[in-house]
Design an enzyme around this catalytic site. Structure first.
Site, mmCIF file in Angstrom:
data_model
loop_
_atom_site.group_PDB
_atom_site.id
_atom_site.type_symbol
_atom_site.label_atom_id
_atom_site.label_comp_id
_atom_site.label_asym_id
_atom_site.label_seq_id
_atom_site.Cartn_x
_atom_site.Cartn_y
_atom_site.Cartn_z
ATOM 1 N N VAL A 62 0.757 -1.078 0.173
ATOM 2 C CA VAL A 62 0.100 -0.188 0.105
ATOM 3 C C VAL A 62 0.866 1.360 -0.133
ATOM 4 O O VAL A 62 0.354 2.348 -0.183
ATOM 5 C CB VAL A 62 -1.140 0.107 1.198
ATOM 6 N N ASN A 88 -7.673 -1.346 5.482
ATOM 7 C CA ASN A 88 -7.416 -2.034 6.878
ATOM 8 C C ASN A 88 -5.998 -2.178 6.957
ATOM 9 O O ASN A 88 -5.394 -2.235 8.253
ATOM 10 C CB ASN A 88 -7.966 -3.481 6.744
ATOM 11 N N SER A 140 -8.615 2.932 15.493
ATOM 12 C CA SER A 140 -8.282 2.341 16.949
ATOM 13 C C SER A 140 -8.764 2.976 17.926
ATOM 14 O O SER A 140 -8.609 4.157 18.078
ATOM 15 C CB SER A 140 -6.792 1.969 16.761
ATOM 16 N N TYR A 153 1.705 5.175 17.012
ATOM 17 C CA TYR A 153 0.657 4.545 16.490
ATOM 18 C C TYR A 153 -0.737 5.153 16.781
ATOM 19 O O TYR A 153 -1.737 5.395 15.758
ATOM 20 C CB TYR A 153 0.544 3.224 16.998
ATOM 21 N N ALA A 155 -1.130 8.430 17.226
ATOM 22 C CA ALA A 155 -1.235 9.613 16.363
ATOM 23 C C ALA A 155 -1.714 9.248 14.933
ATOM 24 O O ALA A 155 -2.468 9.912 14.533
ATOM 25 C CB ALA A 155 0.056 10.386 16.393
ATOM 26 N N SER A 156 -1.201 8.014 14.404
ATOM 27 C CA SER A 156 -1.376 7.627 13.229
ATOM 28 C C SER A 156 -3.162 7.205 12.940
ATOM 29 O O SER A 156 -3.497 7.706 12.118
ATOM 30 C CB SER A 156 -0.544 6.429 12.568
ATOM 31 N N LYS A 157 -3.604 6.909 14.093
ATOM 32 C CA LYS A 157 -5.012 6.363 14.089
ATOM 33 C C LYS A 157 -5.910 7.641 14.219
ATOM 34 O O LYS A 157 -7.066 7.809 13.737
ATOM 35 C CB LYS A 157 -5.401 5.136 14.933
ATOM 36 N N ILE A 186 -8.304 -6.844 19.778
ATOM 37 C CA ILE A 186 -8.835 -7.846 18.889
ATOM 38 C C ILE A 186 -7.635 -9.004 18.821
ATOM 39 O O ILE A 186 -6.427 -8.751 18.617
ATOM 40 C CB ILE A 186 -9.311 -7.362 17.468
HETATM 41 N N1 LIG Z 1 -5.982 -6.288 16.459
HETATM 42 C C1 LIG Z 1 -6.120 -5.171 17.069
HETATM 43 O O1 LIG Z 1 -6.264 -5.244 18.494
HETATM 44 C C2 LIG Z 1 -6.694 -3.890 16.493
HETATM 45 C C3 LIG Z 1 -6.978 -2.879 17.363
HETATM 46 C C4 LIG Z 1 -7.287 -1.527 16.590
HETATM 47 C C5 LIG Z 1 -7.086 -1.339 15.433
HETATM 48 N N2 LIG Z 1 -6.509 -2.324 14.644
HETATM 49 C C6 LIG Z 1 -6.145 -2.055 13.319
HETATM 50 O O2 LIG Z 1 -7.055 -3.056 12.385
HETATM 51 C C7 LIG Z 1 -6.078 -3.375 11.162
HETATM 52 C C8 LIG Z 1 -5.799 -4.787 11.122
HETATM 53 O O3 LIG Z 1 -5.108 -5.258 12.237
HETATM 54 P P1 LIG Z 1 -4.746 -6.885 12.556
HETATM 55 O O4 LIG Z 1 -4.928 -6.816 14.062
HETATM 56 O O5 LIG Z 1 -5.663 -7.558 11.876
HETATM 57 O O6 LIG Z 1 -3.296 -6.719 12.038
HETATM 58 P P2 LIG Z 1 -2.155 -8.003 11.644
HETATM 59 O O7 LIG Z 1 -2.724 -9.136 12.042
HETATM 60 O O8 LIG Z 1 -0.944 -7.417 11.838
HETATM 61 O O9 LIG Z 1 -2.381 -7.818 10.063
HETATM 62 C C9 LIG Z 1 -2.245 -6.589 9.426
HETATM 63 C C10 LIG Z 1 -2.250 -6.700 7.945
HETATM 64 O O10 LIG Z 1 -1.853 -5.492 7.053
HETATM 65 C C11 LIG Z 1 -1.021 -5.879 6.027
HETATM 66 N N3 LIG Z 1 -0.236 -4.817 5.768
HETATM 67 C C12 LIG Z 1 0.835 -4.252 6.680
HETATM 68 N N4 LIG Z 1 1.581 -3.275 5.889
HETATM 69 C C13 LIG Z 1 1.009 -3.498 4.462
HETATM 70 C C14 LIG Z 1 1.454 -2.862 3.447
HETATM 71 N N5 LIG Z 1 2.474 -2.087 3.411
HETATM 72 N N6 LIG Z 1 1.173 -3.209 2.427
HETATM 73 C C15 LIG Z 1 -0.163 -4.142 2.382
HETATM 74 N N7 LIG Z 1 -0.481 -4.617 3.363
HETATM 75 C C16 LIG Z 1 -0.009 -4.440 4.726
HETATM 76 C C17 LIG Z 1 -0.213 -7.181 6.554
HETATM 77 O O11 LIG Z 1 0.131 -7.898 5.580
HETATM 78 P P3 LIG Z 1 1.609 -8.754 5.608
HETATM 79 O O12 LIG Z 1 1.299 -10.252 6.030
HETATM 80 O O13 LIG Z 1 2.081 -8.477 4.413
HETATM 81 O O14 LIG Z 1 2.484 -8.207 6.606
HETATM 82 C C18 LIG Z 1 -1.374 -7.819 7.441
HETATM 83 O O15 LIG Z 1 -2.049 -8.494 6.406
HETATM 84 C C19 LIG Z 1 -4.908 -2.323 11.239
HETATM 85 O O16 LIG Z 1 -5.031 -1.139 10.626
HETATM 86 C C20 LIG Z 1 -4.690 -2.180 12.910
HETATM 87 O O17 LIG Z 1 -4.082 -0.887 13.285
HETATM 88 C C21 LIG Z 1 -6.322 -3.719 15.143
#
Ligand SMILES: NC(=O)c1ccc[n+]([C@@H]2O[C@H](COP(=O)([O-])OP(=O)(O)OC[C@H]3O[C@@H](n4cnc5c(N)ncnc54)[C@H](OP(=O)(O)O)[C@@H]3O)[C@@H](O)[C@H]2O)c1
Length: 245
Positions: A62, A88, A140, A153, A155-157, A186
């Site tokens: 991305v 996402n 987030s 993180y 600040a980005s959100k 999550i």
């Molecule tokens: N889990 C939580 O508790 C939580 C809470 C609040 C917000 N969020 C937000 O929810 C979203 C998903 O989180 P998650 O927990 O599912 O995270 P995750 O398990 O770490 O998965 C993140 C996904 O983003 C992909 N990604 C990262 N950088 C990328 C790039 N430059 N180009 C394309 N894909 C990229 C990763 O792909 P790769 O396999 O290539 O690394 C992976 O598929 C994020 O925006 C996160 O900040 C999560």
């Protein structure tokens, strides 16, 4: 709920993005599922085989502007429309104040903020022409409340939240809705990366007494993508089971 709709979901190799892609395909959408690593979507494609919709793998980073443009050219060429974009893909890199280096700031903002801006613009160009669309950003709870160790993180959100509200105002006259989901904790690799000790400690901050699931987030995303939310825009929807941060 999404029959006939075309969606692009970023970061679907695992976690929340993977579940959103499956939920959308299960509800009839054609889902362009993005991931960085060639082949990393094989199991997702396999799992979605007998669903009402389908998953089309789309490999790009991305943060690569040219690759983003090419992805949108392909989607436009193949469908002449885009109904939903889910921003996402995201990364989390934690450090205490005084220990944060410039590379961390750059990397986190490049993925979590700059890419979302670029993707939003590219999607909006198609959606403005068709006078419809739904853009959903993964923010987030820490983008609202802040959290120790997460200066960059959070600040980005926070930027994602501000962007969501601005885009919603600007694009509402074109019938394009822009909303954000603010998950709490999550159960994904990202959350587990904080370590077992901290995970157990933080469970005490969740009113419902358990971590959220990727399905909990995906169902909210389905609502925001579908016509059930046709008059909902500019909202930051918490999916946190009453979490206190
Ligand atoms: N889990 C939580 O508790 C939580 C809470 C609040 C917000 N969020 C937000 O929810 C979203 C998903 O989180 P998650 O927990 O599912 O995270 P995750 O398990 O770490 O998965 C993140 C996904 O983003 C992909 N990604 C990262 N950088 C990328 C790039 N430059 N180009 C394309 N894909 C990229 C990763 O792909 P790769 O396999 O290539 O690394 C992976 O598929 C994020 O925006 C996160 O900040 C999560």
């Amino acid at each position: 709920m999404l029959k006939g709709k075309i969606a692009l979901v970023t970061g679907t190799s695992r976690g929340i993005g993977r579940q959103i892609a499956l939920t959308f395909a299960g509800n009839g959408a054609v889902v362009y599922a993005n991931a960085r690593k060639e082949g990393s979507l094989d199991s997702l494609t396999e799992e979605s085989k007998n669903m009402n919709g389908k998953v089309m793998p789309l490999y790009f980073d991305v943060t690569d502007t040219d690759a983003l443009k090419n992805a949108f050219i392909r989607i436009k060429k193949e469908n002449r429309k885009l109904d939903c974009l889910v921003n996402n893909a995201g990364i989390m890199q934690d450090a205490l104040i005084g220990m944060i280096d410039k590379k961390t700031i750059h990397d986190v903002f490049e993925t979590n903020v700059f890419a979302v801006m670029e993707l939003t613009q590219l999607a909006a160009r198609i959606m403005i022409k068709q006078q419809s669309g739904s853009i959903i950003n993964l923010a987030s709870i820490v983008g609202i409340n802040g959290n120790k160790g997460q200066l960059v993180y959070s600040a980005s959100k926070g930027a994602v939240i501000a962007m969501t509200k601005t885009a919603a105002k600007e694009l509402a006259p074109q019938n394009i809705r822009v909303n954000a989901i603010a998950p709490g904790m999550i159960d994904t690799e990202m959350f587990r990366s904080i370590g077992t000790e901290k995970t157990t400690e933080r469970l005490g901050n969740i009113g419902m007494g358990r971590l959220g699931t990727t399905e909990n987030v995906a169902k909210t995303c389905l609502f925001l993508a579908s016509d059930l939310s046709e008059y909902v825009t500019g909202q930051i929807v918490g999916v946190d089971g009453a979490t206190i941060i």
